[in-house]
Every structure is written in structure tokens, then in C-alpha cells.
Design an enzyme around this catalytic site. Structure first.
Site, PDB file in Angstrom:
ATOM      1  N   HIS A  17       1.018  -1.240  -0.096  1.00 14.91           N
ATOM      2  CA  HIS A  17      -0.181  -0.211   0.079  1.00 14.91           C
ATOM      3  C   HIS A  17       0.808   1.385  -0.055  1.00 14.91           C
ATOM      4  O   HIS A  17       2.265   1.037   0.343  1.00 14.91           O
ATOM      5  CB  HIS A  17      -0.970   0.021   1.287  1.00 14.91           C
ATOM      6  CG  HIS A  17      -0.268   0.072   2.557  1.00 14.91           C
ATOM      7  ND1 HIS A  17       0.434  -0.845   3.070  1.00 14.91           N
ATOM      8  CD2 HIS A  17      -0.224   1.205   3.390  1.00 14.91           C
ATOM      9  CE1 HIS A  17       0.997  -0.587   4.033  1.00 14.91           C
ATOM     10  NE2 HIS A  17       0.629   0.879   4.601  1.00 14.91           N
ATOM     11  N   HIS A  60       1.618   3.862   2.068  1.00  8.74           N
ATOM     12  CA  HIS A  60       1.841   4.732   3.141  1.00  8.74           C
ATOM     13  C   HIS A  60       3.302   4.845   2.876  1.00  8.74           C
ATOM     14  O   HIS A  60       4.159   3.865   2.499  1.00  8.74           O
ATOM     15  CB  HIS A  60       1.315   4.262   4.633  1.00  8.74           C
ATOM     16  CG  HIS A  60       0.185   4.684   5.001  1.00  8.74           C
ATOM     17  ND1 HIS A  60      -0.724   3.870   5.834  1.00  8.74           N
ATOM     18  CD2 HIS A  60      -0.796   5.667   4.481  1.00  8.74           C
ATOM     19  CE1 HIS A  60      -1.838   4.490   5.678  1.00  8.74           C
ATOM     20  NE2 HIS A  60      -1.832   5.522   5.026  1.00  8.74           N
ATOM     21  N   ASP A  84       6.116   4.595   4.878  1.00  2.77           N
ATOM     22  CA  ASP A  84       7.151   3.521   5.436  1.00  2.77           C
ATOM     23  C   ASP A  84       7.131   2.346   4.593  1.00  2.77           C
ATOM     24  O   ASP A  84       7.840   1.442   4.962  1.00  2.77           O
ATOM     25  CB  ASP A  84       6.598   3.449   6.876  1.00  2.77           C
ATOM     26  CG  ASP A  84       5.147   3.054   7.121  1.00  2.77           C
ATOM     27  OD1 ASP A  84       4.384   3.687   6.485  1.00  2.77           O
ATOM     28  OD2 ASP A  84       5.039   1.982   8.227  1.00  2.77           O
ATOM     29  N   HIS A  85       6.341   2.219   3.617  1.00  3.26           N
ATOM     30  CA  HIS A  85       6.113   1.066   2.727  1.00  3.26           C
ATOM     31  C   HIS A  85       6.401   1.351   1.376  1.00  3.26           C
ATOM     32  O   HIS A  85       6.599   0.380   0.630  1.00  3.26           O
ATOM     33  CB  HIS A  85       4.700   0.484   3.025  1.00  3.26           C
ATOM     34  CG  HIS A  85       4.489  -0.113   4.134  1.00  3.26           C
ATOM     35  ND1 HIS A  85       4.607  -1.453   4.754  1.00  3.26           N
ATOM     36  CD2 HIS A  85       3.888   0.401   5.131  1.00  3.26           C
ATOM     37  CE1 HIS A  85       3.992  -1.523   5.903  1.00  3.26           C
ATOM     38  NE2 HIS A  85       3.740  -0.255   6.493  1.00  3.26           N
ATOM     39  N   HIS A 114      -7.362  -1.554   5.623  1.00  3.66           N
ATOM     40  CA  HIS A 114      -6.417  -0.417   6.247  1.00  3.66           C
ATOM     41  C   HIS A 114      -7.227   0.783   5.775  1.00  3.66           C
ATOM     42  O   HIS A 114      -7.993   0.778   4.888  1.00  3.66           O
ATOM     43  CB  HIS A 114      -5.130  -0.809   5.727  1.00  3.66           C
ATOM     44  CG  HIS A 114      -3.954   0.129   6.531  1.00  3.66           C
ATOM     45  ND1 HIS A 114      -3.816  -0.104   7.703  1.00  3.66           N
ATOM     46  CD2 HIS A 114      -3.215   0.965   5.902  1.00  3.66           C
ATOM     47  CE1 HIS A 114      -2.799   0.734   7.977  1.00  3.66           C
ATOM     48  NE2 HIS A 114      -2.420   1.196   7.019  1.00  3.66           N
ATOM     49  N   ASP A 143      -0.064  -3.816   6.616  1.00  5.28           N
ATOM     50  CA  ASP A 143      -0.871  -3.038   7.511  1.00  5.28           C
ATOM     51  C   ASP A 143      -2.336  -3.555   7.065  1.00  5.28           C
ATOM     52  O   ASP A 143      -3.002  -3.387   6.189  1.00  5.28           O
ATOM     53  CB  ASP A 143      -0.737  -1.613   7.211  1.00  5.28           C
ATOM     54  CG  ASP A 143       0.793  -1.180   7.506  1.00  5.28           C
ATOM     55  OD1 ASP A 143       1.392  -2.009   7.792  1.00  5.28           O
ATOM     56  OD2 ASP A 143       0.880   0.116   7.728  1.00  5.28           O
ATOM     57  N   HIS A 168       7.248  -4.857  11.541  1.00  2.00           N
ATOM     58  CA  HIS A 168       6.533  -3.780  11.722  1.00  2.00           C
ATOM     59  C   HIS A 168       6.163  -3.448  13.059  1.00  2.00           C
ATOM     60  O   HIS A 168       4.921  -3.088  13.534  1.00  2.00           O
ATOM     61  CB  HIS A 168       5.277  -3.973  10.870  1.00  2.00           C
ATOM     62  CG  HIS A 168       4.677  -2.527  10.470  1.00  2.00           C
ATOM     63  ND1 HIS A 168       3.603  -2.083  11.198  1.00  2.00           N
ATOM     64  CD2 HIS A 168       4.934  -1.798   9.184  1.00  2.00           C
ATOM     65  CE1 HIS A 168       3.138  -0.737  10.440  1.00  2.00           C
ATOM     66  NE2 HIS A 168       4.046  -0.907   9.320  1.00  2.00           N
TER      67      HIS A 168
END
Length: 305
Positions: free
Chosen positions: A63, A65, A67-68, A141, A208, A266
Site C-alpha cells: 500500500h 503509506h 514507510d512502505h 487498512h 498493515d 513492523h
């Protein structure tokens, strides 16, 4: 000989810490190198882990976000800088295609690598190859998120005692494996007579998400499940509110899905002691539990018998 291991490049969640980089996971699966969710700092983590850009054959983003995915620009540019000659397939939620395009061309560079965008937008298989089958499931999410699973087809395992009994040796073994039958001294020997069923291996990657059907579908009978455990049980309310799992929930998924090796990752920066995640998971799951650490190498378990 197979070479199957997970190289952990980062284990933090939204905020990195002194000991934990943003996300990043490279799955070595024979000739494939699947890079999952590259966050910031991923190039340096790859250097420290001994991973080259040429090791990457597929890029998979769960996805969009930061941090990914904020490591995508560096990875994409590094592929061309290092003149990676083989095609690299990129999979990500189709709803975030505009994000991927911005990340791919975040700055000026000379693009030479054949990066093939193959976004996913529905549950089910999306790629096949010598490795087997790649499939995805939609998760829960605040932004659209997908988990991934690699499924190797079942096969046959030769039995040395049976090969000797039927007089099959040397090049004849490969011939029998290829043809399914073989004439040996006037009698027909079948593959089934000298081998046994060999279950294919399964790897699942779940980032997530809240608990949902997709999590269980991905985890089913996985030899290795890499799964987020952002929170501990004491903060279940936060986990549910923000679309995450606790260590106990991740362990419950493993216990109910027949997982062999559970890899927790995570982690929220609010928890300084990683052993707490292991302790919480062990109360629910009595199998193999690994609390991921940056730069760790975690082998995929040997084949089930």
C-alpha cells in the site's frame, strides 16, 4: 539446491528508530528476488545486508503509506544505475498507480532497466513462473492494501530405496522424472512407484491491516508467514482504530492457519523491548516464532514431509 530465505531490511512502522529502519524485505526464492515494501533508507540497508540491485526480480508494494514505499525512487534509479539487464516486475494496488508513477519518476535519471508495471486490483492469482504462483488478497487498512502469497505447486520426491529396488539410477532418474514412465529390463517402472508426494512450499506477506478474511486466506498452510504486529495486546483499541494487528492477533492467525514459521515485524516505536512481542505471541502460538531484526536472514523452513 534451493536457496530460500528472507532478508530483513527494516522492521519499524511509521517512525524508524535507532535500531529499526523503515520496512523492507527481500525474499530469495531460488532464482527470484522479491523485494517487498521498500521504505526510506532501503539502499543502505541492502548494502549492509549484502543485497545487490541485480538480485531484485520483482518489486511488491502492499500500500502507499510512506514507510512502505518511499524507498521506491531509490530502488528504481539504482536498477538503472547498476544496469540491471533482466526485466523487473512491479506489483502494487492499482488504485495507487498515480503514486507509483510519481515515485518512479521522482527525480531526473537515465532509465535503462525494463521495469514492467503490473498493478493488482482484485483477489487471486496475478503472476506465474518457475517459482509457482503469486496471488493477492485485499486487506483492511485506511488506504487500499493488499497482501501477497507465493505458492509452489506440489511435486514428487524420489525415494532412493525404491529407485534401487526397481533398478533406476544415473541419467535414468531424470528421464523417469521427465517422462513419468520408463522401461527397465523389460518392465515398466512408473514415477509413482519410486517417489512420494512432495508438498509445495508457501510464503505469505501480510502488512498493515486489521483482522479480516484476507489475512487468513493468505496465511493458510504457509511455511513462512511474515506479518505485521505493530501493537501489543494492551493497545488493541489503537490497533483496530488505525488498521493494524497486535502480536497476539498475528499469533492467533498463525495458530488457526497451520503456519510453520511465524515472523513478526513492523513494530511501533512505543515499545523498546522486542522480547515482549515474542512472549505475547507464544501464549497463543506454540510453533516457531521469530521477532524480526534489521539485517537478519531467516531461512524458509525445510519442506514438510
Amino acid at each position: 539446491m534451493s536457496n530460500r530465505e528472507l532478508i530483513v531490511l527494516g522492521t519499524a512502522s511509521q517512525v524508524p528508530t535507532r535500531r529499526r529502519n523503515h520496512n523492507g524485505y527481500l525474499l530469495r526464492w531460488d532464482a527470484e528476488g522479491l523485494l517487498f515494501d521498500p521504505g526510506e533508507g532501503i539502499q543502505r540497508q541492502m548494502l549492509l545486508a549484502g543485497v545487490a540491485a541485480s538480485d531484485v526480480t520483482r518489486l511488491l508494494v502492499s500500500h502507499f503509506h510512506g514507510d512502505h514505499c518511499l524507498g521506491v525512487p531509490g530502488i528504481v534509479q539504482r536498477l538503472s544505475l547498476d544496469k540491471v539487464a533482466h526485466p523487473v516486475h512491479a506489483h502494487y494496488p492499482a488504485s495507487g498507480q498515480h503514486f507509483f508513477e510519481r515515485l518512479r519518476y521522482a527525480s531526473s535519471f537515465y532509465e535503462t532497466t525494463d521495469l514492467r508495471e503490473e498493478p493488482v486490483d482484485t483477489d487471486g492469482p496475478f503472476a506465474t513462473g518457475p517459482f509457482g504462483l503469486l496471488e493477492t488478497r485485499r486487506l483492511e487498512h485506511p488506504v487500499e492494501s493488499f497482501g501477497y502469497r507465493l505458492v509452489e505447486p506440489d511435486g514428487r520426491r524420489m525415494r532412493p530405496d525404491k529407485l534401487a529396488e526397481f533398478g533406476v539410477s544415473g541419467p535414468l532418474v531424470a528421464e523417469l522424472s521427465r517422462a513419468g514412465t520408463l522401461d527397465v529390463d523389460g518392465r515398466t517402472v512408473t514415477l509413482e512407484q519410486v517417489s512420494e508426494h512432495r508438498p509445495g512450499q508457501r510464503f505469505a506477506f501480510v502488512m498493515d491491516t486489521r483482522l479480516c478474511d484476507g489475512v487468513y486466506a493468505l496465511a493458510e498452510n504457509a511455511d513462512m508467514l511474515v506479518i505485521e504486529s505493530t501493537f501489543l495486546n494492551q493497545d488493541t483499541e489503537f490497533a483496530t482504530r488505525y488498521g493494524h494487528l497486535t502480536a497476539a492477533q498475528a499469533a492467533r492467525v498463525a495458530a488457526e492457519s497451520g503456519v510453520r514459521r511465524l515472523v513478526l515485524t513492523h513494530f511501533s516505536q512505543r515499545y523498546p523491548d522486542p522480547t515482549a512481542f515474542h512472549a505475547e505471541a507464544a501464549e497463543v502460538f506454540d510453533g516457531d516464532i521469530v521477532v524480526a531484526e534489521d539485517l537478519a536472514r531467516i531461512p524458509v523452513p525445510k519442506r514438510a514431509t
